[in-house]
Every structure is written in C-alpha cells, then in structure tokens.
Design an enzyme around this catalytic site. Sequence first.
Site, short mmCIF file in Angstrom:
data_model
loop_
_atom_site.label_atom_id
_atom_site.label_comp_id
_atom_site.label_asym_id
_atom_site.label_seq_id
_atom_site.Cartn_x
_atom_site.Cartn_y
_atom_site.Cartn_z
NE ARG A 135 -1.09 -3.24 -3.43
CZ ARG A 135 -1.37 -2.96 -2.15
NH1 ARG A 135 -2.07 -3.83 -1.43
NH2 ARG A 135 -0.96 -1.85 -1.61
CG HIS B 100 3.58 -4.81 -2.13
ND1 HIS B 100 3.14 -3.91 -1.18
CD2 HIS B 100 3.15 -4.30 -3.32
CE1 HIS B 100 2.50 -2.91 -1.76
NE2 HIS B 100 2.49 -3.14 -3.07
CB VAL C 91 10.95 -5.83 0.57
CG1 VAL C 91 11.68 -5.63 1.89
CG2 VAL C 91 9.98 -4.69 0.32
CG ASP D 106 12.97 -12.59 0.59
OD1 ASP D 106 11.83 -12.10 0.49
OD2 ASP D 106 13.88 -12.08 1.26
CB SER E 100 10.85 -11.28 3.41
OG SER E 100 10.69 -10.30 2.41
CG ASN F 143 3.49 -4.13 2.65
OD1 ASN F 143 3.18 -4.03 1.46
ND2 ASN F 143 4.70 -4.49 3.04
CG HIS G 269 -2.36 -0.38 -10.52
ND1 HIS G 269 -1.61 0.77 -10.38
CD2 HIS G 269 -1.97 -1.21 -9.51
CE1 HIS G 269 -0.81 0.65 -9.32
NE2 HIS G 269 -1.00 -0.54 -8.79
CB THR G 270 -5.83 -3.95 -15.77
OG1 THR G 270 -6.97 -3.98 -16.63
CG2 THR G 270 -5.41 -5.40 -15.51
#
Length: 327
Positions: free
Chosen positions: A60, A64, A68, A72, A74, A92, A191-192
């Site tokens: 995840r 995420h 965004v 990178d 970030s 987040n 999401h498994t």
Amino acid sequence: MSSTLLISATLALALLFVGSDAQLSATFYNSTCPNVTSIVSNVIQQAQQSDVRITASLLRLHFHDCFVNGCDGSILLVNSSTIVTEQDALPNVGSVRGFGVVDNIKTAVENSCPGVVSCADILAIAAEVSVSLSGGPTWNVLLGRRDSTIANLSGANSDIPAPFESLSIITTKFSVKGLDTNDLVTLSGGHTFGRSRCLNFISRLYNFSGTGSPDPTLNTTYLATLQQICPQNGSPNTLTNLDPITPNTFDNNYYANLQNNQGLFQSDQELFSTTGASTISIVNSFSSSQNTFFQNFASSMIKMGNISPLTGTNGQVRSDCKLVNGG
C-alpha cells in the site's frame, strides 16, 4: 476478451509504458548493490514474524507513493522546515504504516552499499517482495528511481483513490495516472490481504449515500458480521480483514468475494455490481483463474511503478528516507 488476450494486451501496454522511460532497468543495481533484493527480503521476513499485516502495508505504501507526484518516495518524508508531510493527508493519516520497517530496510541497505539505493526503489522492491512472500506472483522490478525533495499534501488528498468513491471517480483517477480499466481491477486485487478501519466503510452498513439504510449490494450475512465488528457507536479505528476468507494470503479470493457481494469497500464492490460496467468481465476472469490475475498483477505493478519516476540527475538518493539530504 479471452484470458489469453487479456494477459497479452496488458503485457503489451505495460511494455509500452515502461518503454517511455528507458532509464529504469531490472539490472540497475547489478554492479553497485547486487544483493539489494535479498537485503529487503530479509528485513521484511523478520518483520513478518511479529506483524502479519506488514506485507499488505508495504504494498500500500508503494501504491500511495506512486499516485502522488509519481514513484518518488515522497510519502516517506516527515514534517520539517521545508516539508509538509503527505502522511497527514486524509487517505494516509492513521492509515498508512510500515515506516519503521522501511527505515530498517534503508539502514540495512546503507550498511551494504551506502548512498546507492533510493528510498523510492526500496518501496518498489518491498512491494514485490511482500506480494511474493504472501503467496502472490513475482516480477522483475524496474529500478533507477531517485527520491523527491518535496512532498505534496494537497495531491495526496485529491489523487489517491478513496474506498467510498464511485467506480467512475476511481476510473478517472487511474486514467489520469496512465492506468486503464484493467489496471484498476487488477491493482484493486491488492485488497486480497491486509486490514481496514471501520471508518472506511461504516457508511455502507447503516446510512449508504444518505439513505438511512445499508448498501443494498452488501451480502446480508456479511452485512450482519460487519455490523457486529463496527457498531454505529463503536470505535472508527477497529480493524477488520479486507478478505474474510484468506486475510493474510495473496490470492484471487478477492474477486470471488465481489461475486458474492462481499467486497468490503464501495470502491471494491462497484467493480462487480455496477450495471453494464466493463469491469465485471475482468472480475469474472480473475475469479476463475488465479494465474490470469497473477500475470496481470505483475504487469500492472510494473506499469504503476513507472508513473513519473525521477531519474538521472533529478532528485537525490536520500540517506534517511524520512528527510531530505541536508534538510
């Protein structure tokens, strides 16, 4: 579209997308840090012994991060005099986790090959290792990303798909990142495994879309179970399994759950329950063949990992994933 054609088309798209940035390569660290993948794997395996959720959390984090400003690193930056952290964004805050394990990976990598491997690449490697360790597919992670010196809180709030958003909104969010409908259904299969807090789906249990009633697409037995776990006046932070059948294993049960109206999030269930949606046939394909899902997941992860990477002399290789060098 047949399963074979679906796989071929997806692989072709992934290769086309990968070709847009030839600087990323599966052999990028072969001479400078040849053991990087085994170092990452060893740290994650150790973390798994005390935290069964860590593999899902690390996957995840990569997702995420990439949504965004590209892949990178970030998301790893904490607040400082120059940084407003993405970790405080609504998708987040109190949700993304695994930062301590990333720090441990970075320390181990720095001890072996200092100043070489970026935090963005660590996230990409950790995602693949986490899926593989949990029973899922493997793939050749393309490497050579560098780390951002900025974060984007507003981008994290607007660009990351939310569990309560409709199929049309999520499809648009994926499209903006160069990811198509097949990538959407495929990557949702992440999401498994893992857990979610009640706050991410409780509106489906009692007051769906302001109706005062539960989401009608929810399996009634599953609804009753979720209402026990997440009572109306209960803690919004109570955790439940994303996949009620095999919560710690990376497999294709997620898609069978959707067919049985047991998708935990609105964004999950709408992949199957939206009348006439092109996503339905993909869900059916992945439910009937775990191999088809695994092959597509590998190619979609490669494709996602190529969202706007910093390469060459852009960005930096952070010595501490939490902080900009010299910051």
